[in-house]
Structure formats: C-alpha cells, structure tokens
Design a protein around this motif. Structure first.
Motif, PDB file in Angstrom:
ATOM      1  N   GLU A  19       0.842  -1.207   0.000  1.00 14.70           N
ATOM      2  CA  GLU A  19       0.000   0.000   0.000  1.00 14.70           C
ATOM      3  C   GLU A  19       0.870   1.248   0.000  1.00 14.70           C
ATOM      4  N   LYS A  20       0.559   2.162  -0.888  1.00 11.51           N
ATOM      5  CA  LYS A  20       1.397   3.351  -1.036  1.00 11.51           C
ATOM      6  C   LYS A  20       0.513   4.598  -0.988  1.00 11.51           C
ATOM      7  N   MET A  21       0.732   5.435   0.017  1.00  8.73           N
ATOM      8  CA  MET A  21      -0.057   6.657   0.141  1.00  8.73           C
ATOM      9  C   MET A  21       0.688   7.811  -0.542  1.00  8.73           C
ATOM     10  N   SER A  60      -0.665  10.863  -0.746  1.00  7.91           N
ATOM     11  CA  SER A  60      -0.952  12.030   0.085  1.00  7.91           C
ATOM     12  C   SER A  60      -1.575  11.509   1.368  1.00  7.91           C
ATOM     13  N   ASN A  61      -1.067  11.999   2.487  1.00 10.15           N
ATOM     14  CA  ASN A  61      -1.624  11.524   3.753  1.00 10.15           C
ATOM     15  C   ASN A  61      -1.740  12.702   4.703  1.00 10.15           C
ATOM     16  N   VAL A  88      -6.515  12.028   1.989  1.00 11.53           N
ATOM     17  CA  VAL A  88      -5.774  10.764   2.040  1.00 11.53           C
ATOM     18  C   VAL A  88      -5.968  10.131   0.660  1.00 11.53           C
ATOM     19  N   GLY A  99      -4.097   7.350  -2.173  1.00 10.87           N
ATOM     20  CA  GLY A  99      -3.021   6.397  -2.446  1.00 10.87           C
ATOM     21  C   GLY A  99      -3.523   5.152  -3.127  1.00 10.87           C
ATOM     22  N   LYS A 124      -3.872   0.915  -2.909  1.00 11.66           N
ATOM     23  CA  LYS A 124      -3.825  -0.277  -2.062  1.00 11.66           C
ATOM     24  C   LYS A 124      -2.853  -1.264  -2.702  1.00 11.66           C
ATOM     25  N   TYR A 150      -7.706   2.164  -5.372  1.00 17.38           N
ATOM     26  CA  TYR A 150      -7.325   3.472  -4.847  1.00 17.38           C
ATOM     27  C   TYR A 150      -8.001   3.757  -3.502  1.00 17.38           C
ATOM     28  N   VAL A 151      -7.324   4.603  -2.748  1.00 17.12           N
ATOM     29  CA  VAL A 151      -7.910   5.109  -1.499  1.00 17.12           C
ATOM     30  C   VAL A 151      -8.059   6.615  -1.681  1.00 17.12           C
TER      31      VAL A 151
END
Lengths: 175, 632
Positions: free
Chosen positions: B445-447, B449-450, B455, B457, B459, B489-490
């Motif tokens: 999982e790569k974010m 923007s957090n 948020v 990124g 999954k 995506y998240v």
C-alpha cells in the motif's frame, strides 16, 4: 647468525687442516656465482639451496661472494655487453619469448642484460674458479701453514696446556 | 699424542644436520596447513567479516588444498543488523579453484567458481551480535553529496502536492493569519520608511533651493559694470578690466556650483519617483511569500507526475550515488602496472620485454556460477546466473565485470527477475550499468498524500518494472518504467469537490504507468517523471484547482492592499507633489544659471572691447597732432 659464525670458524679451521679442499673450492665457486649475480633471483636461491643441502663450505662461499661483489661491480659493462649479445641473437628470440611466458622462469630475470651476461660468464668460468681455488688452497697450506707450524712460537704455543685442552675439546666436540 | 685419538668418521656430501631440521619444519608446516589452517582461516574470515559488516558473520566450514589450489566454504551467514535474529544473506556453499599456472607467476586466477544456495532473511540458530555503528560524520564527502542531492530534490518537489490542493479547496480564513503575520509584510514597513524619507528630504531641499536662488554675486558684477560704463577716461576704464574679469570668474564659478547642486537634487527627486514601482514589487513579493505560507500550490500541470512521485524517486538516486562510490572504492582506477625492475645495486642493465602471450592480473575470477533454490525461507528463490571477470586489473583483461542473474522469488510473489550489473573499469573513466526487469511483483500500500485534508493512495497491487541505471564518471542516467495493473485506490477528503474529482479520475485508470528519468551530472540532476495517473489527475484537477488558486491569490492581494492602502496613497501623493514642486524649481534654477552665465560673458566681452578700442583711438589722435607739429 650462530650458523654463519660457526661456518666462518669452520672455514678458517678447514683452511689450515689437511683435508676438505673440495668443500672449500666448491664454496668458492658458489660465492663466485652469488657475487657476480647482480640481484636476488631464482638462480641465487638455487645456489643457496645447494649450499644448505650439500656439504659445501658456506663460510668460503660468503667470503668469496663478498669479494666478488666488488669485482663484479667493475665487470658490469662487460656483463652488459655479453648479455645484450645473447639476448639479441635472432634465432633465440622464440625461446626467450617462451621462457618469458613460462611460470617461474621470469623470476630468474634472464631478460636483463647484466643478469644474462653475468650468468653466462660465471657458468663458463666456474670450472676454472674451482681449479684455481683448489690450487691456491693447496699452495697456501704448503707454503704458509706448514712454514708457520715449524716456527718456534707455534711450537711453544702447542706445548701449552691451554692448547692441549683446546685440542682435546675439538676432537670430542668440534666438527 | 694426537695419533692416539681415533680419527673421526668423515661426513657424507649431504648436510643432514640442516636438511633434517628443514624437513621437520616442512612437515610441521604441512601438518599445520592440513589440520589447523582451515580453522584459523575460518576464524579470520568471521572476525574480519564481523568488523567489516558491523554484524556477526559465521562460516560453517572451510576446506583448502594447496596441491589442487582449491578453496571451499560452506554456510556463510551474515547477520541482519536491523533484525539480529535473522541473516541478511546466507550462502550455502562457495567453491573456488585457483589456476596453478597463474599461482606460479604469483597471480590468483580463478578459472571457475560456484556460489550455491543463496538465501536471504533466513532465521539464525542464535541471535547475531551487532557492532554499534560509529557516529555519522556529516563532514564526509559522501554525506555532503547525499545532502546535496536531497536538497536538490526537496527544492524540486517541495511538500506533497495533493495535500496542498485539498487544503486550498477547503478554503482558508486568511484575515486573521495576515494580522498575525503583519510584522513580516515587507510592503507596509517599507512604505513607512519611504514616507519618513520623503518628509526629511523635503526640509533639506527647501534650504538648498533657497541657497541656490541667491544672486548676490551676479548683482555685484552688474553694479560694477554700470560704474565701468559711466567712466569717461579710457585709461581708467582699462585699469578696471582685471577686477571685472575676476568678479566675472567668481560669478561663473558660483553659478556652476549651483547648477551641479541642482542636478543632484534632480536625481534625488527622480529616485523618489521610483518609489511607487518599488511598492508594487513589494506587494508581489508579499503575495508570493504568503502563498508559500498558506501552501497555495504553484501548479505546473505538465510536471504534475514529477511532483507526485519525485520524493520516492530521490531515494533511488541517493542509493545509486552510494553504490557508485562503493564500486569506485573497491574497483579503483588501475594505475600504471608495476614493472618488474632490477634493483639498481649495480648497473641497471637493459631489460628486454618479450611479447606477453600468457599474462594474468593479480586477481581474476573468470567465471562464477550462482544459484539459489527455493527453501522454506521467505526470501529464498529459484535463481541462477553468472558472475564473470571480477579482477583487480580490468584494463589488463579488457572486459567488464558482469553479474547476470535470473529467477523468481515465489514466496514473495516476485516473478521473472532479470538482473544484469556491468562494472566497466577497463577505460580511463569508469562506467557502471544496472538493468533490472521484474515481470510481476507485489507493491505494498502506497499513500501519495496523507494529510488531514486528503488521504490518497494505492492499495496493494501488482506491478511490472524496467529499471536501467548508468553511472558514468560524475554523471548518471536512470530510467525507470513501472506499470501497476488493476490498482485499487484510497480517496478520502473532507472536501466533496476534491473527493469527487479525484474519485472520478482514478476510477477510469485501470493501469498506472510511471516513467521516470533522472540524468545529468551529480551536481545538477535533471528529473523527469511521467505518469498517466499524474496526467489524468492534473487534467481533472486543473480547472477546479486553478480557479481556487486564482481566488486565493486575489484574496491575498486584496488583503495586502487593504493593509497598506492608506499609507500607499499618502506616499503617492507626497511623491507626486514633491516631484511637481521641486522639479519645476530646479529646472528654473538651471535655466536662470545658464542665462546669467551668458549675460556675464557678453558684458565682459563688451567691456574688454570698449576698454581696448577707446584707448587706441586716443593714441591715434595724439599721434596725428604730433605729426602736424613736425610739419611747422
């Protein structure tokens, strides 16, 4: 160091005895080769191996090597000329190339004109050095040692108890 | 007496008293190398490895043979410094066989070697010791260079772009913030300074203009000239000429000084005229500074992907520099080969160099087979490959060192790995190349923007990568193509517009492509990152975000203007009135000066003509009279 000193004393003793002129002469030949060779190379190590394995007089070899180092220094131009002549022989080039690319052989430094020249000259002169040194040793014993033994001083010295003690000690423990 | 002593037995030609001890010494050496050397070499490797790596290194067994020139090592374990219960790498067995032909030339050539059962992250039988690392030295050249690269990247990428956009879209109350930052606004403080300067200078200029308007010397010369004109006696008139000339010079000098001062004043007035333009520039600077403070992004949508992925990429660039430095350290530029020379104890002689038909470098690993089989270990995989031409003298053998590795790491779902590392130190300038291709590997999982506003990124997904790096002398060229298939995506944002825009954009992207290129000299690296995710996001966000940015900018400008408007107006009025007043007066002073100078010159000329002309006529008349007298 003890071994070297012992060899020197042994050399003096042997020189003044009636036997061992072969060992002394061979030592002179080895010293001649070591003294003429300009650098520590594989052939020098071979001579050292011969000195240690065979009963060649090491003291004689070291003293002769010391003497010939100075003579060789003066003979370098001659060695250089002979070496260059030998290394320039066209028919030998393929042999030299093969030797140059062989294992161990390059450590003899045969490709250097002075090493090659000194090797040729020493090999050619070695028998003469042997004969000359044997002749000189015999001559020394006859003309100097024997005459010295006839002197009153030496006879007086032989009569002392100290000499008698040394003589006995040498017979039991000396080489 | 001597004859009584029994003659000693003569000794043979071989010196046994030396040969025997030497033989024993050889036997002891042989015994040592047969029974103890391997153990001591094992201990030595373990100790040196531990000191070098900084974590415990273990060797299972070592077997060497002098006769066959072989070396065999089994179970080499290197403790993982971060996780001492595990090994960072474990090698099942290593075999080398040296070439006797080279050994007899005092060279070490490994014709063939094998490194088998390489495993990573295997569990250790006991926890490995870890040597505490030395304190980091920021002064080292490597640290400086790494900082330099990181600084370049930070300047280039700044903070996370999506977070800033979401923050902007959320809207902010700038009013209160600007009140707090008022002291930092350059415009306001500078306008105050300008006003004080204008008022101070006005007083000084008034005094100067009064001084410059003084015409007393000119009046005096005019008075003197009238007296001169009224004089009837030509000789007396001529006598007054030097005094008038002196007075005229003094007047001209005074006028010139006044004119120079007037010009200086003009320049100062002109300088004040540039104040309004300076104020405009300061307003722009304050807006830019507040944009940074309120994180209003300066969006260049053509470079959106670089901003999005750049911070991840810079880690690889820093690593590349580190590995290049390490490679340089262990594979230094080959200096001139040491020629075998005869020590000049006597004469040097001439060395004949015959053609080399068979020569070796000091160390040369010609070919090593590498293989690894899958085991229960998480990081073990089926790998096979070769390592060729590792040498201390690459220029002699003329071929680069190449590591070629292929395989899979099924436990980690990494398939189709093809790795080729080429270290070319055969030329004057070293070149290192790395080519890596992985057909599929899981991406955690790569974010991207957090922040509290957004948020965003990806999954866990599956990706394919093509990575090419080329390090040449003091420059690099890294190309990286990454493809993520069917990403999930998240997207979470408090702002509905942003949530909707980003969701709509990413739902249409079934494959994320990322193409990056980092190239140029280490001191000035160029970055280029392209991604369809970045492009599509940029296209989707462009209209909405640009509008918001313009609004925010306008809002800031209005707020700044509001804060400085009164004083700005006052300054403008002061500048305009000052300019109008003094420019006119100074022009008049300069014009008057010129006129006066001209008048003085003219009057002086007339006076000289009158004085010299009158005296000549008189003398002529007296001469005529004398001639008449002679005729009597």
């Amino acid at each position: 160091m003890t071994l070297i000193l012992k060899q020197f004393f042994s050399f003096i003793k042997l020189l003044h005895s009636d036997t061992g002129f072969i060992s002394l002469s061979l030592g002179c030949v080895c010293g001649f080769i070591l003294g003429m060779t300009p650098t520590l190379s594989l052939q020098s190590l071979l001579v050292f191996l011969l000195l240690f394995v065979f009963r060649i007089q090491i003291g004689a070899a070291l003293l002769t090597a010391f003497f010939f180092k100075f003579v060789a220094f003066l003979l370098d131009p001659a060695f250089d000329s002979v070496g260059q002549w030998a290394l320039d022989i066209p028919s030998m080039q393929s042999l030299y190339t093969s030797l140059y690319n062989m294992p161990l052989v390059p450590f003899t430094r045969f490709n250097n004109s002075i090493v090659m020249g000194s090797a040729i000259i020493t090999i050619l002169l070695s028998p003469f050095v042997y004969l000359l040194s044997a002749f000189l040793i015999k001559k020394y014993r006859e003309s100097i040692v024997e005459k010295f033994k006839e002197t009153k001083l030496f006879k007086a010295w032989k009569a002392t108890s100290l000499y008698q003690w040394y003589y006995k000690y040498d017979q039991f423990f000396g080489n | 007496m001597t004859t009584e002593i029994k003659k000693k037995k003569s000794k043979g030609p071989i010196r046994f008293e030396i040969v025997l001890p030497v033989g024993i010494l050889f036997a002891v050496t042989y015994g040592y190398f047969t029974y103890y050397f391997d153990k001591h070499l094992k201990d030595g490797i373990e100790w040196a490895g531990t000191q070098g790596v900084g974590a415990e290194v273990n060797v299972g067994n070592i077997k060497t043979s002098f006769i066959s020139g072989s070396f065999e090592m089994t179970k080499l374990e290197i403790t993982n410094k971060e996780k001492p219960t595990h090994n960072s790498i474990e090698i099942g067995s290593m075999k080398f066989k040296f070439l006797w032909d080279a050994l007899l030339r005092a060279k070490f050539v490994v014709e063939d070697a094998s490194i088998l059962t390489i495993q990573m992250d295997t569990k250790r039988s006991h926890t490995g010791k870890v040597i505490p690392p030395p304190p980091p030295s920021d002064n080292s050249a490597m640290a400086k260079l790494q900082h330099q690269i990181l600084d370049q990247a930070k300047k280039k990428f700044g903070n996370n772009i999506l977070g800033d956009i979401a923050n902007l879209a959320e809207g902010m109350n700038y009013q209160d913030q600007i009140e707090k930052l008022r002291a930092d606004l350059k415009t306001e403080s500078r306008i105050n300074e300008m006003l004080i300067e204008v008022n101070t200078k006005k007083e000084f200029w008034d005094g100067e203009i009064k001084r410059l308007s003084d015409t007393s010397v000119v009046d005096e010369i005019q008075k003197e000239y009238k007296v001169f004109e009224q004089e009837k006696n030509a000789i007396e008139k001529a006598k007054k000429i030097p005094a008038i000339i002196k007075l005229a010079d003094k007047a001209k000098k005074q006028i010139s000084e006044a004119q120079a001062s007037a010009k200086n004043l003009q320049a100062e007035v002109q300088k004040i005229s540039s104040y309004p333009k300076e104020v405009e520039n300061l307003v722009k600077e304050d807006i830019a500074s507040l944009q940074g403070h309120f994180k209003i992004p300066k969006l260049d949508f053509s470079d959106f992907s670089t901003m999005l992925f750049g911070t991840d990429l810079m880690e690889y660039v820093v690593k590349a520099k580190k590995y290049q430095a390490i490679a340089k350290q262990y594979m230094p530029e080959k200096k001139k080969e040491a020629e075998p020379v005869i020590p000049p104890q006597r004469q040097v002689g001439k060395n004949y160099n015959f053609p080399i038909t068979k020569g070796y470098p000091l160390f040369w690993l010609k070919n090593a087979g590498i293989s690894s089989k899958s085991t229960e270990g998480e990081f073990a995989g089926d790998f096979s490959g070769t390592l060729t031409n590792v040498t201390t003298s690459p220029k002699i053998i003329g071929v680069p060192t190449v590591l070629d590795l292929r395989g899979d790491l099924k436990a980690k779902r990494i398939n189709g790995v093809q790795l080729k590392v080429t270290l070319d130190h055969t030329k004057a300038k070293a070149k290192q190349m790395l080519t890596m291709k992985i057909n599929s590997f899981p991406v955690p999982e790569k974010m991207l923007s957090n922040s509290k506003d957004l948020v965003f990124g990806l999954k866990e997904s599956v990706a394919q990568v093509n990575f090419n790096a080329e390090l040449y002398d003091e420059s690099l060229d890294i190309r990286w193509i990454n493809t993520l298939s069917n990403p999930n995506y998240v997207v979470e944002s408090k702002n509905k517009v942003i949530q909707e825009v980003i969701s709509n954009v990413v739902n249409g992207i079934k494959t994320v492509n990322l193409e990056a290129r980092v190239h140029g000299p280490w001191s000035n690296i160029s970055w280029a990152v392209k991604s369809n995710l970045g492009d599509d996001l940029a296209a989707g966000l462009k209209v909405e975000v640009s509008k918001k940015i313009d609004e925010a900018k306008a809002k800031l400008e209005a707020l700044i203007n509001e804060k400085v408007l009164a004083k700005k107006t006052e300054l403008l009025s002061q500048v305009n009135s000052t300019k109008a007043k003094y420019e006119g007066e100074l022009k008049a002073i300069l014009a008057k000066g010129d006129a006066q100078k001209g008048k003085i010159e003219e009057e002086l000329k007339k006076a000289q003509q009158k004085a010299t002309g009158g005296a000549t006529d008189k003398l002529k008349e007296q001469g005529k009279k004398l001639l008449k007298g002679f005729r009597l």
